[in-house]
Design a protein around this motif. Structure first.
Motif, short mmCIF file in Angstrom:
data_model
loop_
_atom_site.label_atom_id
_atom_site.label_comp_id
_atom_site.label_asym_id
_atom_site.label_seq_id
_atom_site.Cartn_x
_atom_site.Cartn_y
_atom_site.Cartn_z
N GLY A 148 -5.39 10.49 10.20
CA GLY A 148 -5.05 10.28 8.79
C GLY A 148 -5.36 11.49 7.94
N LEU A 149 -6.52 12.10 8.16
CA LEU A 149 -6.89 13.31 7.41
C LEU A 149 -5.95 14.46 7.73
CD1 LEU A 149 -10.78 13.15 7.72
CD2 LEU A 149 -9.40 12.63 5.71
N LEU A 150 -5.56 14.57 9.00
CA LEU A 150 -4.62 15.61 9.39
C LEU A 150 -3.29 15.44 8.68
CD1 LEU A 150 -3.87 18.00 11.32
CD2 LEU A 150 -3.09 16.25 12.94
N LEU A 151 -2.78 14.20 8.65
CA LEU A 151 -1.50 13.94 7.98
C LEU A 151 -1.59 14.22 6.48
CD1 LEU A 151 -0.48 10.64 9.84
CD2 LEU A 151 0.52 12.91 10.14
N LEU A 152 -2.73 13.86 5.88
CA LEU A 152 -2.89 14.11 4.44
C LEU A 152 -2.97 15.61 4.14
CD1 LEU A 152 -5.46 11.38 3.30
CD2 LEU A 152 -3.04 11.51 2.71
N THR A 153 -3.79 16.32 4.91
CA THR A 153 -4.00 17.74 4.62
C THR A 153 -2.78 18.58 4.97
OG1 THR A 153 -5.07 18.06 6.77
CG2 THR A 153 -6.49 17.60 4.89
N ALA A 155 0.83 -1.21 0.00
CA ALA A 155 0.00 0.00 0.00
C ALA A 155 0.87 1.26 0.00
CB ALA A 155 -0.93 -0.01 1.21
N ARG A 156 1.89 1.29 0.83
CA ARG A 156 2.77 2.46 0.89
C ARG A 156 3.51 2.65 -0.43
NH1 ARG A 156 2.67 6.07 1.91
NH2 ARG A 156 4.57 6.80 2.89
N GLY A 157 3.86 1.52 -1.07
CA GLY A 157 4.52 1.61 -2.37
C GLY A 157 3.64 2.23 -3.44
N LYS A 158 2.32 2.15 -3.24
CA LYS A 158 1.36 2.76 -4.17
C LYS A 158 1.02 4.19 -3.76
CE LYS A 158 0.47 -1.06 -6.61
NZ LYS A 158 0.72 -1.19 -8.06
N GLY A 159 1.71 4.71 -2.75
CA GLY A 159 1.46 6.08 -2.31
C GLY A 159 0.27 6.24 -1.38
N ILE A 160 -0.20 5.15 -0.79
CA ILE A 160 -1.35 5.19 0.11
C ILE A 160 -0.86 5.36 1.54
CG2 ILE A 160 -3.33 3.90 1.02
CD1 ILE A 160 -3.40 2.42 -1.69
N LEU A 161 -1.38 6.33 2.25
CA LEU A 161 -1.06 6.51 3.65
C LEU A 161 -1.78 5.44 4.47
CD1 LEU A 161 0.11 8.09 6.07
CD2 LEU A 161 -1.93 9.54 5.99
N VAL A 162 -1.03 4.73 5.31
CA VAL A 162 -1.60 3.66 6.13
C VAL A 162 -1.55 4.08 7.60
CG1 VAL A 162 -1.44 1.24 6.83
CG2 VAL A 162 -0.83 1.92 4.48
N VAL A 163 -2.71 4.07 8.26
CA VAL A 163 -2.80 4.32 9.70
C VAL A 163 -3.36 3.08 10.37
CG1 VAL A 163 -3.80 5.73 11.53
CG2 VAL A 163 -3.10 6.81 9.38
N VAL A 164 -2.57 2.48 11.24
CA VAL A 164 -2.99 1.31 12.01
C VAL A 164 -3.48 1.79 13.37
CG1 VAL A 164 -2.17 -0.77 13.18
CG2 VAL A 164 -1.45 -0.29 10.83
N PHE A 165 -4.62 1.27 13.82
CA PHE A 165 -5.17 1.71 15.11
C PHE A 165 -5.63 0.53 15.94
CE2 PHE A 165 -8.80 1.46 12.29
CZ PHE A 165 -9.85 1.03 13.09
N ASP A 166 -5.77 0.75 17.22
CA ASP A 166 -6.29 -0.22 18.18
C ASP A 166 -5.25 -1.26 18.57
OD1 ASP A 166 -8.25 -1.30 19.87
OD2 ASP A 166 -8.90 -2.73 18.36
N GLN A 167 -4.64 -1.93 17.59
CA GLN A 167 -3.62 -2.94 17.86
C GLN A 167 -2.38 -2.62 17.01
OE1 GLN A 167 -5.37 -7.02 18.55
NE2 GLN A 167 -6.82 -6.30 17.02
N ASN A 168 -1.21 -3.03 17.52
CA ASN A 168 0.04 -2.71 16.84
C ASN A 168 0.42 -3.72 15.77
OD1 ASN A 168 0.81 -0.32 18.23
ND2 ASN A 168 1.43 -1.54 19.99
N VAL A 169 1.22 -3.27 14.81
CA VAL A 169 1.89 -4.15 13.85
C VAL A 169 3.39 -3.88 13.96
CG1 VAL A 169 -0.04 -4.31 12.25
CG2 VAL A 169 1.63 -2.47 11.97
N SER A 170 4.20 -4.78 13.42
CA SER A 170 5.66 -4.59 13.45
C SER A 170 6.17 -3.87 12.22
CB SER A 170 6.36 -5.95 13.60
OG SER A 170 5.99 -6.83 12.53
N SER A 171 5.29 -3.56 11.28
CA SER A 171 5.68 -2.85 10.06
C SER A 171 6.21 -1.45 10.38
CB SER A 171 4.47 -2.74 9.12
OG SER A 171 4.76 -1.87 8.04
N THR A 172 7.20 -1.01 9.59
CA THR A 172 7.70 0.36 9.71
C THR A 172 7.09 1.26 8.64
OG1 THR A 172 9.61 -0.16 8.32
CG2 THR A 172 9.90 -0.40 10.71
#
Length: 291
Positions: free
Chosen positions: A217-222, A45-62
């Motif tokens: 997410g909207l804050l980061l985009l705008t 997703a990030r490679g396609k330029g999509i901003l990813v926001v994970v919430f509630d539970q963590n992932v190990s992705s950077t």
């Protein structure tokens, strides 16, 4: 806005995320079913330029911005409260959520580490209530037959209400226990604490964190605060609220509580609150989000 629900199925969640990527979304919000299993699709997703926001539970992705409560600290607070309330000794039942989900693993890790400070406390067993009221009631009913003496219970979410219902059905008085700020559980706990020496300690894990993740997410985009792929993930921790119930009284710490008429004591942040709370200094010198 496109919403998908994968249940507890990691593979289904991966397929759904791939579908959202194919739909060229601008912002992808994920409540993950796995700490490591979604890393590849998040990177895609990030490679396609999509901003990813994970919430509630963590992932190990950077490759994702993460907004969660500190789940390990969350669990540690439960363990410490119960250890102190039991004066450091007794037999305790651990009612866990869904096996191997990131949130549950981190909470249990925090619980076990905190209870290590109370060597006279014995964990009788860990059972899995799947964060479900009916499942927890069944598990607790069976545990009552296996263990003649239970001095305390570490529970959470809707499971806490199921625990009380199991004791009620068995016509037994529940011991001190932990829970979560679910209104039905709080109401029953307050009523039971009036009748005798019952007390509980509840923490928030607000459903509204999803709304806050959208605002973030909207804050980061705008504001164009989008981290480059491969940078260290931005980890933001949501504030945890506490409630003590004893002798018919509830003492709470909810300065930002909203949605009091819903199933849970809930809260979420506006975009201005998010910016003030998490990004008080705006952009840092590298052009990324402030700390």
């Amino acid at each position: 806005v496109i919403i998908k629900n994968a249940g507890e199925d990691v593979n289904n969640q991966i397929l759904q995320i791939k579908h959202l990527i194919a739909n060229r979304v601008d912002l992808l919000l994920i409540d993950p079913n796995s700490r490591d299993g979604l890393n590849e699709v998040i990177r895609e997703a990030r490679g396609k330029g999509i901003l990813v926001v994970v919430f509630d539970q963590n992932v190990s992705s950077t490759d994702a911005v993460q907004l969660t409560v500190n789940q390990k600290e969350w669990g540690a607070k439960l363990g410490t409260w119960l250890g102190d309330t039991l004066d450091g000794k007794g037999n305790v039942l651990l009612m866990s959520g869904v096996r191997n989900q990131p949130c549950n693993n981190e909470r249990v890790e925090g619980i076990r580490e905190s209870l290590a400070n109370y060597p006279a406390i014995n964990i009788l067993e860990e059972v899995f209530g799947n964060w479900d009221q009916a499942t927890a009631k069944k598990q607790m009913t069976e545990a009552l037959y296996r263990h003649p003496r239970i001095d305390g219970i570490l529970s959470q979410d809707g499971m806490a209400l199921g625990v009380l219902q199991a004791y009620e059905a068995a016509d037994r008085r529940p011991p001190v226990m932990t829970g979560e700020t679910m209104n039905a559980f709080l109401d029953k706990s307050i009523a039971m604490s009036v009748q005798g020496d019952f007390q509980t300690y509840a923490l928030t894990n607000p459903p509204g964190i999803g709304a806050s993740a959208l605002g973030l997410g909207l804050l980061l985009l705008t504001r164009d605060w989008i981290p480059d792929t491969g940078e260290s993930a931005i980890q933001l921790y949501y504030p945890v609220r506490e409630m003590h119930i004893h002798e018919g009284k509830a003492v709470m710490d909810f300065p930002m509580a909203r949605g009091l008429g819903t199933q849970y004591l809930d809260e979420w942040m506006s975009m201005s609150e998010i910016e003030a709370h998490f990004f008080p200094f705006g952009r840092d010198e590298t052009g990324g989000a402030g700390t």
